[in-house]
Design a protein around this motif. Structure first.
Motif, PDB file in Angstrom:
ATOM      1  N   GLY A 106       0.785  -1.223   0.000  1.00  0.00           N
ATOM      2  CA  GLY A 106       0.000   0.000   0.000  1.00  0.00           C
ATOM      3  C   GLY A 106       0.820   1.276   0.000  1.00  0.00           C
ATOM      4  O   GLY A 106       2.044   1.255   0.137  1.00  0.00           O
ATOM      5  N   ASP A 107       0.115   2.365  -0.156  1.00  0.00           N
ATOM      6  CA  ASP A 107       0.670   3.725  -0.153  1.00  0.00           C
ATOM      7  C   ASP A 107      -0.049   4.478   0.956  1.00  0.00           C
ATOM      8  O   ASP A 107      -1.255   4.696   0.882  1.00  0.00           O
ATOM      9  N   MET A 108       0.682   4.880   1.992  1.00  0.00           N
ATOM     10  CA  MET A 108       0.031   5.463   3.167  1.00  0.00           C
ATOM     11  C   MET A 108      -0.557   6.851   2.926  1.00  0.00           C
ATOM     12  O   MET A 108      -1.208   7.405   3.802  1.00  0.00           O
ATOM     13  N   VAL A 109      -0.333   7.431   1.751  1.00  0.00           N
ATOM     14  CA  VAL A 109      -0.999   8.695   1.435  1.00  0.00           C
ATOM     15  C   VAL A 109      -2.386   8.426   0.872  1.00  0.00           C
ATOM     16  O   VAL A 109      -3.244   9.307   0.824  1.00  0.00           O
ATOM     17  N   SER A 110      -2.618   7.189   0.467  1.00  0.00           N
ATOM     18  CA  SER A 110      -3.917   6.777  -0.079  1.00  0.00           C
ATOM     19  C   SER A 110      -4.888   6.478   1.049  1.00  0.00           C
ATOM     20  O   SER A 110      -4.569   5.712   1.971  1.00  0.00           O
ATOM     21  N   GLY A 111      -6.086   7.030   0.969  1.00  0.00           N
ATOM     22  CA  GLY A 111      -7.100   6.752   1.975  1.00  0.00           C
ATOM     23  C   GLY A 111      -7.493   5.290   2.001  1.00  0.00           C
ATOM     24  O   GLY A 111      -7.714   4.711   3.064  1.00  0.00           O
ATOM     25  N   ASN A 112      -7.567   4.652   0.840  1.00  0.00           N
ATOM     26  CA  ASN A 112      -7.939   3.245   0.786  1.00  0.00           C
ATOM     27  C   ASN A 112      -6.907   2.371   1.496  1.00  0.00           C
ATOM     28  O   ASN A 112      -7.249   1.419   2.198  1.00  0.00           O
ATOM     29  N   CYS A 113      -5.625   2.686   1.310  1.00  0.00           N
ATOM     30  CA  CYS A 113      -4.574   1.937   1.990  1.00  0.00           C
ATOM     31  C   CYS A 113      -4.562   2.255   3.488  1.00  0.00           C
ATOM     32  O   CYS A 113      -4.333   1.368   4.319  1.00  0.00           O
ATOM     33  N   TYR A 114      -4.820   3.503   3.808  1.00  0.00           N
ATOM     34  CA  TYR A 114      -4.847   3.908   5.217  1.00  0.00           C
ATOM     35  C   TYR A 114      -5.928   3.171   6.000  1.00  0.00           C
ATOM     36  O   TYR A 114      -5.749   2.864   7.185  1.00  0.00           O
ATOM     37  N   LYS A 115      -7.045   2.862   5.351  1.00  0.00           N
ATOM     38  CA  LYS A 115      -8.097   2.078   6.022  1.00  0.00           C
ATOM     39  C   LYS A 115      -7.516   0.787   6.601  1.00  0.00           C
ATOM     40  O   LYS A 115      -7.840   0.397   7.728  1.00  0.00           O
ATOM     41  N   VAL A 116      -6.674   0.129   5.821  1.00  0.00           N
ATOM     42  CA  VAL A 116      -6.092  -1.141   6.250  1.00  0.00           C
ATOM     43  C   VAL A 116      -5.101  -0.914   7.383  1.00  0.00           C
ATOM     44  O   VAL A 116      -5.097  -1.646   8.377  1.00  0.00           O
ATOM     45  N   ALA A 117      -4.271   0.106   7.252  1.00  0.00           N
ATOM     46  CA  ALA A 117      -3.298   0.410   8.298  1.00  0.00           C
ATOM     47  C   ALA A 117      -3.993   0.738   9.616  1.00  0.00           C
ATOM     48  O   ALA A 117      -3.570   0.280  10.690  1.00  0.00           O
ATOM     49  N   LEU A 118      -5.073   1.520   9.550  1.00  0.00           N
ATOM     50  CA  LEU A 118      -5.798   1.903  10.764  1.00  0.00           C
ATOM     51  C   LEU A 118      -6.486   0.698  11.393  1.00  0.00           C
ATOM     52  O   LEU A 118      -6.475   0.532  12.617  1.00  0.00           O
ATOM     53  N   THR A 119      -7.087  -0.145  10.566  1.00  0.00           N
ATOM     54  CA  THR A 119      -7.732  -1.357  11.082  1.00  0.00           C
ATOM     55  C   THR A 119      -6.722  -2.257  11.778  1.00  0.00           C
ATOM     56  O   THR A 119      -6.970  -2.758  12.884  1.00  0.00           O
ATOM     57  N   CYS A 120      -5.571  -2.460  11.147  1.00  0.00           N
ATOM     58  CA  CYS A 120      -4.524  -3.282  11.757  1.00  0.00           C
ATOM     59  C   CYS A 120      -4.050  -2.685  13.075  1.00  0.00           C
ATOM     60  O   CYS A 120      -3.827  -3.414  14.051  1.00  0.00           O
ATOM     61  N   ALA A 121      -3.919  -1.361  13.120  1.00  0.00           N
ATOM     62  CA  ALA A 121      -3.449  -0.704  14.343  1.00  0.00           C
ATOM     63  C   ALA A 121      -4.452  -0.873  15.473  1.00  0.00           C
ATOM     64  O   ALA A 121      -4.091  -1.273  16.595  1.00  0.00           O
ATOM     65  N   ILE A 122      -5.720  -0.590  15.204  1.00  0.00           N
ATOM     66  CA  ILE A 122      -6.751  -0.673  16.240  1.00  0.00           C
ATOM     67  C   ILE A 122      -6.882  -2.091  16.772  1.00  0.00           C
ATOM     68  O   ILE A 122      -7.061  -2.308  17.979  1.00  0.00           O
ATOM     69  N   LYS A 161      -3.975  -2.491  -8.313  1.00  0.00           N
ATOM     70  CA  LYS A 161      -4.247  -1.379  -7.406  1.00  0.00           C
ATOM     71  C   LYS A 161      -3.880  -1.779  -5.970  1.00  0.00           C
ATOM     72  O   LYS A 161      -3.758  -2.959  -5.642  1.00  0.00           O
ATOM     73  N   THR A 162      -3.707  -0.785  -5.159  1.00  0.00           N
ATOM     74  CA  THR A 162      -3.498  -1.010  -3.733  1.00  0.00           C
ATOM     75  C   THR A 162      -4.698  -0.450  -2.991  1.00  0.00           C
ATOM     76  O   THR A 162      -5.406   0.407  -3.526  1.00  0.00           O
ATOM     77  N   PRO A 163      -4.949  -0.997  -1.770  1.00  0.00           N
ATOM     78  CA  PRO A 163      -4.155  -1.978  -1.040  1.00  0.00           C
ATOM     79  C   PRO A 163      -4.412  -3.401  -1.542  1.00  0.00           C
ATOM     80  O   PRO A 163      -5.459  -3.696  -2.113  1.00  0.00           O
ATOM     81  N   THR A 164      -3.433  -4.241  -1.275  1.00  0.00           N
ATOM     82  CA  THR A 164      -3.565  -5.677  -1.509  1.00  0.00           C
ATOM     83  C   THR A 164      -3.047  -6.395  -0.277  1.00  0.00           C
ATOM     84  O   THR A 164      -1.965  -6.063   0.222  1.00  0.00           O
ATOM     85  N   LEU A 165      -3.807  -7.343   0.204  1.00  0.00           N
ATOM     86  CA  LEU A 165      -3.412  -8.152   1.355  1.00  0.00           C
ATOM     87  C   LEU A 165      -2.893  -9.494   0.860  1.00  0.00           C
ATOM     88  O   LEU A 165      -3.532 -10.129   0.020  1.00  0.00           O
ATOM     89  N   GLU A 166      -1.734  -9.898   1.353  1.00  0.00           N
ATOM     90  CA  GLU A 166      -1.181 -11.206   1.008  1.00  0.00           C
ATOM     91  C   GLU A 166      -0.989 -11.995   2.297  1.00  0.00           C
ATOM     92  O   GLU A 166      -0.248 -11.564   3.193  1.00  0.00           O
ATOM     93  N   LEU A 167      -1.650 -13.125   2.403  1.00  0.00           N
ATOM     94  CA  LEU A 167      -1.531 -13.966   3.582  1.00  0.00           C
ATOM     95  C   LEU A 167      -0.272 -14.834   3.485  1.00  0.00           C
ATOM     96  O   LEU A 167       0.347 -14.942   2.423  1.00  0.00           O
ATOM     97  N   ASP A 168       0.089 -15.442   4.588  1.00  0.00           N
ATOM     98  CA  ASP A 168       1.323 -16.226   4.644  1.00  0.00           C
ATOM     99  C   ASP A 168       1.321 -17.397   3.660  1.00  0.00           C
ATOM    100  O   ASP A 168       2.388 -17.848   3.222  1.00  0.00           O
ATOM    101  N   ASP A 169       0.135 -17.884   3.296  1.00  0.00           N
ATOM    102  CA  ASP A 169       0.061 -19.001   2.351  1.00  0.00           C
ATOM    103  C   ASP A 169       0.050 -18.545   0.891  1.00  0.00           C
ATOM    104  O   ASP A 169      -0.096 -19.349  -0.029  1.00  0.00           O
TER     105      ASP A 169
END
Length: 198
Positions: A5-21, A51-59
């Motif tokens: 992701g790109d932390m200036v992007s609101g869509n990517c920030y959604k993921v960062a904020l969710t992970c933080a909370i 496009k970002t964000p993209t989530l990649e799991l360990d598998d």
């Protein structure tokens, strides 16, 4: 788990904020969209939409679209209601965000913040203002009735709409006339594990 992701992007920030909370450990892989990081063949193999964000799991499994990602991460947490009706209300606001909010507020912000408001995009930028304020008015009406968009508790609906609303001024939107929205944003910023956008 990786988040591209790109932390200036609101869509990517959604993921960062969710992970933080939620205290979700992850590796953040910074992407520069203007330099074409998302258009490489390697990245397209993870997300064909490029496009970002993209989530990649360990598998190696991948998930894209910001609201799908945060709903997946929030499943079984306090951010995601368990009853069908309330969960549908969360999704209602997330569809609203994607179709009635982001196309105006996020696009105006992109033209101004990312592109520097070039002359050939000014008319488009100005055309986004009316629709953006209509979306903000809908949010204001709801937040005059309830502390959060879906009642008394923070959900992923709030995270979805907070991401671009709290930086709406970067797209030319004056939020001073929306007291309920401002109070709502303050409540989100007071979350114990809140992180801001870079």
């Amino acid at each position: 788990m990786k988040v591209y992701g790109d932390m200036v992007s609101g869509n990517c920030y959604k993921v960062a904020l969710t992970c933080a909370i939620l205290g979700i450990e992850h590796e953040w892989v910074a992407m520069d969209l203007l330099k074409g990081d998302a258009r490489t063949s390697a990245f397209k193999a993870k997300n064909p939409v490029a496009k970002t964000p993209t989530l990649e799991l360990d598998d190696g499994s991948t998930l894209w679209e910001s609201n799908a990602i945060i709903n997946y991460l929030a499943d079984s947490s306090d951010l995601m209601p368990t009853d069908a009706w309330t969960k549908a209300k969360v999704q209602q606001w997330q569809f609203f965000e994607q179709y009635s909010h982001e196309p105006f507020i996020a696009v105006a912000r992109f033209i101004n913040k990312y592109l520097g408001l070039p002359e050939d995009r000014k008319a488009e930028y100005e055309s986004k203002q009316e629709g953006g304020h209509k979306a903000l008015e809908v949010m204001e009406q709801q937040l005059q009735q309830t502390p959060y968009l879906v009642g008394d508790q923070l959900t992923t609906a709030d995270i979805s709409l907070y991401a671009y609303t709290h930086v709406a001024h970067e797209g030319g939107f004056d939020l001073s006339g929306y007291p309920a929205i401002n109070a709502w944003m303050e409540k989100i910023q007071q979350q114990e594990k809140y992180v801001g956008m870079e």
